[in-house]
Design a protein around this motif. Structure first.
Motif, PDB file in Angstrom:
ATOM      1  N   CYS A   1      58.341  51.764  27.012  1.00 50.74           N
ATOM      2  CA  CYS A   1      57.440  50.635  26.632  1.00 50.74           C
ATOM      3  C   CYS A   1      58.179  49.278  27.204  1.00 50.74           C
ATOM      4  CB  CYS A   1      57.086  50.585  25.267  1.00 50.74           C
ATOM      5  SG  CYS A   1      55.750  49.171  24.947  1.00 50.74           S
ATOM      6  N   ASN A   2      57.451  48.422  28.207  1.00 53.84           N
ATOM      7  CA  ASN A   2      57.954  47.049  28.364  1.00 53.84           C
ATOM      8  C   ASN A   2      56.848  46.367  29.177  1.00 53.84           C
ATOM      9  OD1 ASN A   2      58.370  47.445  31.529  1.00 53.84           O
ATOM     10  ND2 ASN A   2      59.706  49.246  30.765  1.00 53.84           N
ATOM     11  N   LYS A   3      56.889  45.099  29.451  1.00 54.72           N
ATOM     12  CA  LYS A   3      55.796  44.368  29.902  1.00 54.72           C
ATOM     13  C   LYS A   3      55.594  44.863  31.300  1.00 54.72           C
ATOM     14  CE  LYS A   3      56.356  40.404  27.119  1.00 54.72           C
ATOM     15  NZ  LYS A   3      56.574  38.671  27.095  1.00 54.72           N
ATOM     16  N   GLY A   4      56.713  45.287  31.773  1.00 58.00           N
ATOM     17  CA  GLY A   4      56.400  45.773  33.433  1.00 58.00           C
ATOM     18  C   GLY A   4      55.731  47.187  33.476  1.00 58.00           C
ATOM     19  N   ASP A   5      56.032  48.104  32.608  1.00 55.72           N
ATOM     20  CA  ASP A   5      55.062  49.246  32.586  1.00 55.72           C
ATOM     21  C   ASP A   5      53.751  48.932  32.163  1.00 55.72           C
ATOM     22  OD1 ASP A   5      54.669  52.271  32.076  1.00 55.72           O
ATOM     23  OD2 ASP A   5      54.211  51.366  30.146  1.00 55.72           O
ATOM     24  N   GLY A   6      53.331  47.829  31.339  1.00 50.50           N
ATOM     25  CA  GLY A   6      51.854  47.551  31.076  1.00 50.50           C
ATOM     26  C   GLY A   6      51.408  46.788  31.947  1.00 50.50           C
ATOM     27  N   LEU A   7      51.947  46.050  32.763  1.00 53.00           N
ATOM     28  CA  LEU A   7      51.628  45.249  33.938  1.00 53.00           C
ATOM     29  C   LEU A   7      51.020  46.185  35.021  1.00 53.00           C
ATOM     30  CD1 LEU A   7      50.945  42.551  35.418  1.00 53.00           C
ATOM     31  CD2 LEU A   7      53.229  42.345  35.957  1.00 53.00           C
ATOM     32  N   SER A   8      52.044  47.085  35.375  1.00 50.21           N
ATOM     33  CA  SER A   8      51.920  48.133  36.536  1.00 50.21           C
ATOM     34  C   SER A   8      50.520  48.822  35.976  1.00 50.21           C
ATOM     35  CB  SER A   8      53.062  48.919  36.496  1.00 50.21           C
ATOM     36  OG  SER A   8      54.134  48.300  36.875  1.00 50.21           O
ATOM     37  N   HIS A   9      50.396  49.320  34.768  1.00 50.93           N
ATOM     38  CA  HIS A   9      49.254  50.036  34.578  1.00 50.93           C
ATOM     39  C   HIS A   9      47.754  49.250  34.576  1.00 50.93           C
ATOM     40  CE1 HIS A   9      51.951  53.266  32.841  1.00 50.93           C
ATOM     41  NE2 HIS A   9      50.613  53.908  32.942  1.00 50.93           N
ATOM     42  N   LEU A  10      47.975  47.861  34.126  1.00 50.31           N
ATOM     43  CA  LEU A  10      46.815  47.107  34.408  1.00 50.31           C
ATOM     44  C   LEU A  10      46.315  46.830  35.738  1.00 50.31           C
ATOM     45  CD1 LEU A  10      44.624  45.227  33.082  1.00 50.31           C
ATOM     46  CD2 LEU A  10      46.354  43.423  32.956  1.00 50.31           C
ATOM     47  N   ALA A  11      47.383  46.564  36.544  1.00 47.47           N
ATOM     48  CA  ALA A  11      47.090  46.474  37.931  1.00 47.47           C
ATOM     49  C   ALA A  11      46.701  47.571  38.624  1.00 47.47           C
ATOM     50  CB  ALA A  11      48.493  46.037  38.559  1.00 47.47           C
ATOM     51  N   SER A  12      46.985  48.814  38.020  1.00 46.26           N
ATOM     52  CA  SER A  12      46.515  49.956  38.675  1.00 46.26           C
ATOM     53  C   SER A  12      45.085  50.324  38.158  1.00 46.26           C
ATOM     54  CB  SER A  12      47.242  50.970  38.322  1.00 46.26           C
ATOM     55  OG  SER A  12      46.800  52.262  38.810  1.00 46.26           O
ATOM     56  N   TYR A  13      44.658  50.003  36.891  1.00 45.96           N
ATOM     57  CA  TYR A  13      43.480  50.003  36.403  1.00 45.96           C
ATOM     58  C   TYR A  13      42.419  49.003  36.975  1.00 45.96           C
ATOM     59  CZ  TYR A  13      40.059  49.597  32.837  1.00 45.96           C
ATOM     60  OH  TYR A  13      38.668  49.797  32.055  1.00 45.96           O
ATOM     61  N   LEU A  14      42.887  48.071  37.491  1.00 44.60           N
ATOM     62  CA  LEU A  14      41.936  47.013  38.255  1.00 44.60           C
ATOM     63  C   LEU A  14      42.231  47.056  39.841  1.00 44.60           C
ATOM     64  CD1 LEU A  14      43.023  44.015  36.200  1.00 44.60           C
ATOM     65  CD2 LEU A  14      40.961  45.187  35.966  1.00 44.60           C
ATOM     66  N   ASN A  15      42.977  48.000  40.294  1.00 45.55           N
ATOM     67  CA  ASN A  15      42.919  48.297  41.705  1.00 45.55           C
ATOM     68  C   ASN A  15      43.571  47.087  42.428  1.00 45.55           C
ATOM     69  OD1 ASN A  15      41.973  50.723  41.838  1.00 45.55           O
ATOM     70  ND2 ASN A  15      39.916  50.025  41.537  1.00 45.55           N
ATOM     71  N   ILE A  16      44.669  46.461  41.861  1.00 45.27           N
ATOM     72  CA  ILE A  16      45.423  45.413  42.448  1.00 45.27           C
ATOM     73  C   ILE A  16      46.540  45.771  42.682  1.00 45.27           C
ATOM     74  CG2 ILE A  16      46.177  43.017  42.106  1.00 45.27           C
ATOM     75  CD1 ILE A  16      43.803  42.366  40.184  1.00 45.27           C
ATOM     76  N   PRO A  17      47.270  45.873  44.122  1.00 45.16           N
ATOM     77  CA  PRO A  17      48.495  46.176  44.401  1.00 45.16           C
ATOM     78  C   PRO A  17      49.311  45.043  43.657  1.00 45.16           C
ATOM     79  CG  PRO A  17      47.558  45.078  46.111  1.00 45.16           C
ATOM     80  CD  PRO A  17      46.313  45.251  45.261  1.00 45.16           C
ATOM     81  N   MET A  18      50.705  45.494  43.339  1.00 46.06           N
ATOM     82  CA  MET A  18      51.595  44.833  42.630  1.00 46.06           C
ATOM     83  C   MET A  18      52.141  43.711  43.539  1.00 46.06           C
ATOM     84  SD  MET A  18      51.942  45.850  39.621  1.00 46.06           S
ATOM     85  CE  MET A  18      53.428  44.956  38.940  1.00 46.06           C
ATOM     86  N   SER A  19      52.028  43.876  44.741  1.00 43.75           N
ATOM     87  CA  SER A  19      52.449  42.821  45.881  1.00 43.75           C
ATOM     88  C   SER A  19      51.436  41.449  45.534  1.00 43.75           C
ATOM     89  CB  SER A  19      52.356  43.102  47.266  1.00 43.75           C
ATOM     90  OG  SER A  19      51.092  43.441  47.754  1.00 43.75           O
ATOM     91  N   GLN A  20      50.240  41.658  44.891  1.00 40.80           N
ATOM     92  CA  GLN A  20      49.281  40.304  44.817  1.00 40.80           C
ATOM     93  C   GLN A  20      49.383  40.039  43.349  1.00 40.80           C
ATOM     94  OE1 GLN A  20      45.715  42.071  46.106  1.00 40.80           O
ATOM     95  NE2 GLN A  20      45.966  41.335  48.247  1.00 40.80           N
ATOM     96  N   VAL A  21      50.373  40.531  42.557  1.00 36.13           N
ATOM     97  CA  VAL A  21      50.684  39.987  41.193  1.00 36.13           C
ATOM     98  C   VAL A  21      51.827  39.269  41.100  1.00 36.13           C
ATOM     99  CG1 VAL A  21      51.292  41.068  38.823  1.00 36.13           C
ATOM    100  CG2 VAL A  21      49.681  42.033  40.282  1.00 36.13           C
ATOM    101  N   MET A  22      51.797  38.073  40.416  1.00 38.89           N
ATOM    102  CA  MET A  22      52.546  37.053  39.861  1.00 38.89           C
ATOM    103  C   MET A  22      53.145  37.075  38.324  1.00 38.89           C
ATOM    104  SD  MET A  22      52.804  32.887  39.731  1.00 38.89           S
ATOM    105  CE  MET A  22      52.980  32.497  41.418  1.00 38.89           C
ATOM    106  N   ALA A  23      54.139  37.093  38.161  1.00 38.81           N
ATOM    107  CA  ALA A  23      54.582  37.238  36.470  1.00 38.81           C
ATOM    108  C   ALA A  23      55.384  36.060  36.242  1.00 38.81           C
ATOM    109  CB  ALA A  23      55.261  38.486  36.247  1.00 38.81           C
ATOM    110  N   CYS A  24      55.168  35.484  35.133  1.00 37.47           N
ATOM    111  CA  CYS A  24      56.146  34.353  34.605  1.00 37.47           C
ATOM    112  C   CYS A  24      56.731  34.756  33.148  1.00 37.47           C
ATOM    113  CB  CYS A  24      55.324  33.011  34.499  1.00 37.47           C
ATOM    114  SG  CYS A  24      54.332  32.807  35.782  1.00 37.47           S
TER     115      CYS A  24
END
Length: 274
Positions: A200-223
């Motif tokens: 469990c980590n924020k990266g895992d959570g973020l990857s699952h959310l992006a996949s759920y929303l059909n957004i490629p990780m290349s279009q994700v910014m994290a701060c």
């Protein structure tokens, strides 16, 4: 750089200033990004209830990555879309270790925080002060015995947390916890330790959310700013670290923005999203 469709952001010492607030300018920048169709996602070690209301209720903020990625919540449909939780047996093992040190203990389960009375009424003994004191006082359910409470309902344990008044003891406990293979150990605040499931980590959570929303990780910014943001910064297509962030995180950043006291998140969104 691809067009950013989702911005995930840590809260404490990232989006929020030292008073746990955001400026009017930051709020307006978030609103402008939302109006342009960008998803704004809090990614925090907190439970959903402990996310400030002015963020939870911001029109367009629908999803939240909570407890360092242990739970992803969809506010729009009032449902959980992903979990990565601790087992009761692992929690008992960690509690046994923490019992040997002067530190607070609490657990997060099913969207609520739980803390024994012996800690809840003596937060100052563990250097829990200021806004963090108020957060804990207003978001923890007081119980007499965590072990008994877990025994009654052993599922849905999202995270554990401990605060220390002695940083040398924190370091010692961190080293011992790192030997427990079932957990991942991080920190969000100078004197705390946060414990999640090993995967469990924020990266895992973020990857699952992006996949759920059909957004490629290349279009994700994290701060982010702290060790519990590291996997999220690595996973995102564009990682932004605060000027007040830890050095190891800055080395992995695509961009180091201004500090949390200088609207650093807003600055990065204006520069790379808007």
């Amino acid at each position: 750089m691809d067009k950013i469709k989702l911005v995930a952001m840590d809260l404490d010492n990232t989006l929020l200033n030292g008073e746990k607030k955001i400026s009017l300018h930051t709020k307006e920048v978030l609103k402008e990004a939302i109006q342009k169709g960008v998803l704004i996602v809090p990614a925090t070690g907190r439970i959903f209830k402990a996310i400030p209301e002015f963020i939870r209720e911001l029109a367009g903020v629908r999803y939240a990555i909570c407890c360092n990625g242990a739970t992803i919540y969809d506010k729009g449909e009032d449902k959980i879309i992903y979990t990565n939780h601790l087992s009761a047996q692992t929690v008992y093992k960690v509690l046994d270790l923490l019992d040997g040190y002067h530190c607070s203990q609490d657990i997060y389960r099913n969207g609520k925080g739980y803390m024994e009375s012996r800690f809840y009424h003596h937060l100052e003994d563990y250097k829990i002060e200021g806004p963090m004191y108020e957060i804990i006082k207003t978001t923890r359910v007081e119980v007499e015995n965590l072990r008994e409470d877990i025994k009654e309902e052993g599922k849905g344990i999202e995270k554990m947390c401990a605060f220390f008044d002695d940083l040398e003891k924190k370091k010692e406990v961190w080293q011992k916890l790192n030997q427990v293979k079932e957990i991942a150990v991080t920190s969000a605040i100078w004197n705390n330790i946060e414990i999640n499931s090993a995967t469990c980590n924020k990266g895992d959570g973020l990857s699952h959310l992006a996949s759920y929303l059909n957004i490629p990780m290349s279009q994700v910014m994290a701060c982010g700013d702290a060790s519990n943001d590291e996997k999220m910064i690595e996973a995102a297509g564009f990682g932004v670290v605060m000027e007040n962030g830890i050095d190891v995180l800055k080395e992995k950043a695509d961009f180091v923005t201004k500090s949390n006291e200088e609207d650093g998140v807003a600055y990065a969104i204006e520069k790379f999203v808007l």
